[in-house]
Design a protein around this motif. Structure first.
Motif, short mmCIF file in Angstrom:
data_model
loop_
_atom_site.label_atom_id
_atom_site.label_comp_id
_atom_site.label_asym_id
_atom_site.label_seq_id
_atom_site.Cartn_x
_atom_site.Cartn_y
_atom_site.Cartn_z
N ALA A 259 0.83 -1.21 0.00
CA ALA A 259 0.00 0.00 0.00
C ALA A 259 0.86 1.26 0.00
N ALA B 67 -0.29 3.15 -3.18
CA ALA B 67 -1.49 3.94 -2.85
C ALA B 67 -1.10 5.32 -2.32
N ALA C 13 -2.75 4.21 2.39
CA ALA C 13 -1.79 3.29 3.03
C ALA C 13 -1.99 3.27 4.54
N VAL D 64 -4.91 1.00 5.22
CA VAL D 64 -4.50 -0.40 5.11
C VAL D 64 -3.75 -0.83 6.37
#
Length: 207
Positions: A95, A99, A104, A107
């Motif tokens: 992530a 991302a 992130a 996550v």
């Protein structure tokens, strides 16, 4: 009232192997999650949890010494726990690479909740072994009493962070730090009450 004679000692052994591996995995998950954290309060919280998880690993290592168990002994269940921990770390790292920082962080919060769900259950089960009485209980009780409240805190508070960060990401008003944090929640009932109180907290923050 001791029910220790009915205990499946092999399965208690397995539980302890998995519990130690869970703490070791937790150290890795928190180390990765801290790097992904964008919210300063959350980062501070996770740093505290990392310190506490490191202490829990040391507490269990002492239990292994007292029971003359090998801390490196493997079992199929322990290998699965190790794999799950590594997968959570990989998910956070993925992530962070692919991302946005906010995504992130989300996550990372979800991965911490997953890790702490297993961790929380381990200690709940260790508590059941303590309740059964007998020689194992004498060794496990001090460890259980030292760790159990931390585990409640880690799970319920991070669940609150995860929910509120998601709500924020959806473009709705979020309560940060979450109600679980503000109210120092330590139980499932307390977590439910804290979540219910979030609307009141949002209203009061507008005034």
């Amino acid at each position: 009232m001791a029910r220790s004679s009915n205990l499946n000692k092999d399965q208690v052994h397995e539980l302890l192997l998995q519990a130690l591996e869970t703490e070791r995995g937790g150290i890795q998950v928190y180390t990765a999650a801290i790097k992904a954290a964008q919210n300063d309060d959350l980062k501070k919280e996770w740093k505290e949890y990392l310190d506490e998880t490191t202490t829990h690993e040391q507490v269990l290592t002492r239990v292994f010494e007292q029971l003359e168990m090998d801390t490196e002994e493997q079992s199929p269940g322990r290998k699965v726990v190790a794999h799950q921990g590594q997968s959570l770390v990989m998910a956070i790292e993925m992530a962070m690479k692919t991302a946005t920082p906010e995504a992130a962080q989300l996550v990372a919060a979800e991965c911490v909740v997953l890790a702490e769900t297993k961790d929380h259950q381990n200690w709940e089960l260790i508590g059941k072994v303590v309740e059964a009485g007998g020689p194992l209980a004498k060794v496990l009780q001090p460890a259980y009493e030292a760790v159990e409240q931390d585990e409640d805190h880690h799970l319920y508070h991070t669940m609150g962070w995860c929910r509120e960060l998601w709500i924020q990401s959806l473009g709705m008003p979020a309560v940060l730090p979450p109600p679980e944090e503000v109210k120092q929640v330590e139980t499932a009932i307390g977590a439910a009450r804290a979540e219910k109180s979030r609307d009141d907290m949002l209203k009061s923050s507008k005034h």
